[in-house]
Design a protein around this motif. Sequence first.
Motif, PDB file in Angstrom:
ATOM      1  N   SER A 154      -3.900  -7.113  23.132  1.00  0.00           N
ATOM      2  CA  SER A 154      -2.944  -6.133  23.630  1.00  0.00           C
ATOM      3  C   SER A 154      -1.988  -6.824  24.597  1.00  0.00           C
ATOM      4  O   SER A 154      -2.373  -7.665  25.391  1.00  0.00           O
ATOM      5  N   GLY A 155      -0.750  -6.476  24.496  1.00  0.00           N
ATOM      6  CA  GLY A 155       0.274  -7.073  25.344  1.00  0.00           C
ATOM      7  C   GLY A 155       0.997  -8.228  24.687  1.00  0.00           C
ATOM      8  O   GLY A 155       2.080  -8.605  25.118  1.00  0.00           O
ATOM      9  N   LEU A 156       0.414  -8.800  23.645  1.00  0.00           N
ATOM     10  CA  LEU A 156       1.095  -9.879  22.934  1.00  0.00           C
ATOM     11  C   LEU A 156       1.970  -9.281  21.845  1.00  0.00           C
ATOM     12  O   LEU A 156       1.523  -8.456  21.066  1.00  0.00           O
ATOM     13  N   THR A 157       3.211  -9.689  21.816  1.00  0.00           N
ATOM     14  CA  THR A 157       4.113  -9.228  20.769  1.00  0.00           C
ATOM     15  C   THR A 157       4.702 -10.445  20.083  1.00  0.00           C
ATOM     16  O   THR A 157       4.915 -11.481  20.713  1.00  0.00           O
ATOM     17  N   GLY A 158       4.943 -10.348  18.819  1.00  0.00           N
ATOM     18  CA  GLY A 158       5.539 -11.461  18.088  1.00  0.00           C
ATOM     19  C   GLY A 158       4.541 -12.562  17.835  1.00  0.00           C
ATOM     20  O   GLY A 158       3.335 -12.372  17.920  1.00  0.00           O
ATOM     21  N   ALA A 159       5.070 -13.747  17.543  1.00  0.00           N
ATOM     22  CA  ALA A 159       4.235 -14.878  17.157  1.00  0.00           C
ATOM     23  C   ALA A 159       4.154 -15.889  18.283  1.00  0.00           C
ATOM     24  O   ALA A 159       5.153 -16.224  18.910  1.00  0.00           O
ATOM     25  N   CYS A 160       2.968 -16.387  18.521  1.00  0.00           N
ATOM     26  CA  CYS A 160       2.729 -17.419  19.531  1.00  0.00           C
ATOM     27  C   CYS A 160       3.360 -18.726  19.087  1.00  0.00           C
ATOM     28  O   CYS A 160       3.244 -19.118  17.934  1.00  0.00           O
ATOM     29  N   ARG A 161       4.047 -19.413  20.004  1.00  0.00           N
ATOM     30  CA  ARG A 161       4.647 -20.700  19.684  1.00  0.00           C
ATOM     31  C   ARG A 161       3.956 -21.839  20.416  1.00  0.00           C
ATOM     32  O   ARG A 161       4.060 -22.984  20.038  1.00  0.00           O
ATOM     33  N   GLN A 162       3.289 -21.502  21.511  1.00  0.00           N
ATOM     34  CA  GLN A 162       2.605 -22.517  22.302  1.00  0.00           C
ATOM     35  C   GLN A 162       1.579 -21.802  23.160  1.00  0.00           C
ATOM     36  O   GLN A 162       1.749 -20.636  23.491  1.00  0.00           O
ATOM     37  N   ILE A 163       0.501 -22.493  23.515  1.00  0.00           N
ATOM     38  CA  ILE A 163      -0.528 -21.901  24.349  1.00  0.00           C
ATOM     39  C   ILE A 163      -0.937 -22.890  25.425  1.00  0.00           C
ATOM     40  O   ILE A 163      -0.885 -24.097  25.223  1.00  0.00           O
ATOM     41  N   ALA A 164      -1.324 -22.357  26.565  1.00  0.00           N
ATOM     42  CA  ALA A 164      -1.866 -23.167  27.653  1.00  0.00           C
ATOM     43  C   ALA A 164      -2.937 -22.334  28.342  1.00  0.00           C
ATOM     44  O   ALA A 164      -2.895 -21.108  28.298  1.00  0.00           O
ATOM     45  N   VAL A 165      -3.877 -23.017  28.987  1.00  0.00           N
ATOM     46  CA  VAL A 165      -4.919 -22.332  29.741  1.00  0.00           C
ATOM     47  C   VAL A 165      -4.769 -22.725  31.194  1.00  0.00           C
ATOM     48  O   VAL A 165      -4.693 -23.912  31.526  1.00  0.00           O
ATOM     49  N   ALA A 166      -4.703 -21.717  32.061  1.00  0.00           N
ATOM     50  CA  ALA A 166      -4.581 -21.963  33.495  1.00  0.00           C
ATOM     51  C   ALA A 166      -5.950 -22.300  34.072  1.00  0.00           C
ATOM     52  O   ALA A 166      -6.985 -22.057  33.442  1.00  0.00           O
ATOM     53  N   GLU A 167      -5.980 -22.854  35.296  1.00  0.00           N
ATOM     54  CA  GLU A 167      -7.236 -23.239  35.934  1.00  0.00           C
ATOM     55  C   GLU A 167      -8.173 -22.059  36.105  1.00  0.00           C
ATOM     56  O   GLU A 167      -9.379 -22.231  36.150  1.00  0.00           O
ATOM     57  N   ASP A 168      -7.633 -20.848  36.201  1.00  0.00           N
ATOM     58  CA  ASP A 168      -8.496 -19.680  36.379  1.00  0.00           C
ATOM     59  C   ASP A 168      -9.014 -19.139  35.049  1.00  0.00           C
ATOM     60  O   ASP A 168      -9.656 -18.108  34.996  1.00  0.00           O
ATOM     61  N   GLY A 169      -8.728 -19.836  33.940  1.00  0.00           N
ATOM     62  CA  GLY A 169      -9.259 -19.450  32.641  1.00  0.00           C
ATOM     63  C   GLY A 169      -8.372 -18.530  31.836  1.00  0.00           C
ATOM     64  O   GLY A 169      -8.701 -18.172  30.710  1.00  0.00           O
ATOM     65  N   ARG A 170      -7.230 -18.132  32.366  1.00  0.00           N
ATOM     66  CA  ARG A 170      -6.342 -17.244  31.617  1.00  0.00           C
ATOM     67  C   ARG A 170      -5.527 -18.040  30.614  1.00  0.00           C
ATOM     68  O   ARG A 170      -5.079 -19.141  30.901  1.00  0.00           O
ATOM     69  N   ALA A 171      -5.352 -17.458  29.431  1.00  0.00           N
ATOM     70  CA  ALA A 171      -4.538 -18.095  28.397  1.00  0.00           C
ATOM     71  C   ALA A 171      -3.122 -17.551  28.480  1.00  0.00           C
ATOM     72  O   ALA A 171      -2.921 -16.358  28.675  1.00  0.00           O
ATOM     73  N   TRP A 172      -2.143 -18.435  28.290  1.00  0.00           N
ATOM     74  CA  TRP A 172      -0.733 -18.048  28.338  1.00  0.00           C
ATOM     75  C   TRP A 172      -0.060 -18.475  27.059  1.00  0.00           C
ATOM     76  O   TRP A 172      -0.326 -19.538  26.538  1.00  0.00           O
TER      77      TRP A 172
END
Length: 172
Positions: A154-172
Amino acid sequence: MSSVFFSIDHKNGTIINKKALPYGTVLDSVMMHISTATSAKKLQVAINDGEYHDWQTTDSLWLRDCHTLHLTVTDESGEMTKNYTVTLNHYDYEPTTFVWNLMSGVALPDLNATYADVVTHGDKAYLVAVVGGSTVLYATDKNNPMLWSLLPTSGLTGACRQIAVAEDGRAW
């Protein structure tokens, strides 16, 4: 070590080199130059969780397995003491080099994806994929990478082009 800067926090009793020593720095035998104010009567030093020993300015310490030094400073009267923890930050790995490891026994979900990326954080591995113009997210336990669970996006719209994980474990 003479060019390494240590920050001293008297309130919290911490001394630390915020910039990590380079990978491969040899700490076999280092002459520590620890000095105190003239009002100090005695300085004692302990390596890691070892015993305290009286420190003389001509002493050197074996720092091969040392990650933390403990200091106790006693004033002239011998009645007041202040404890400090000295942390020696150094790289245990080459920070400018990537090391790729093959996850054995991995069975990825059967996807017809136009984009896929796997990232890890803690004991989890995450698979982000673009399937039919939408982003899907799967997770698995790194110790048993055979079972993947589809996670809500939920909250993701469209297609992912790149991903990263922050130090707190959240994916962006």
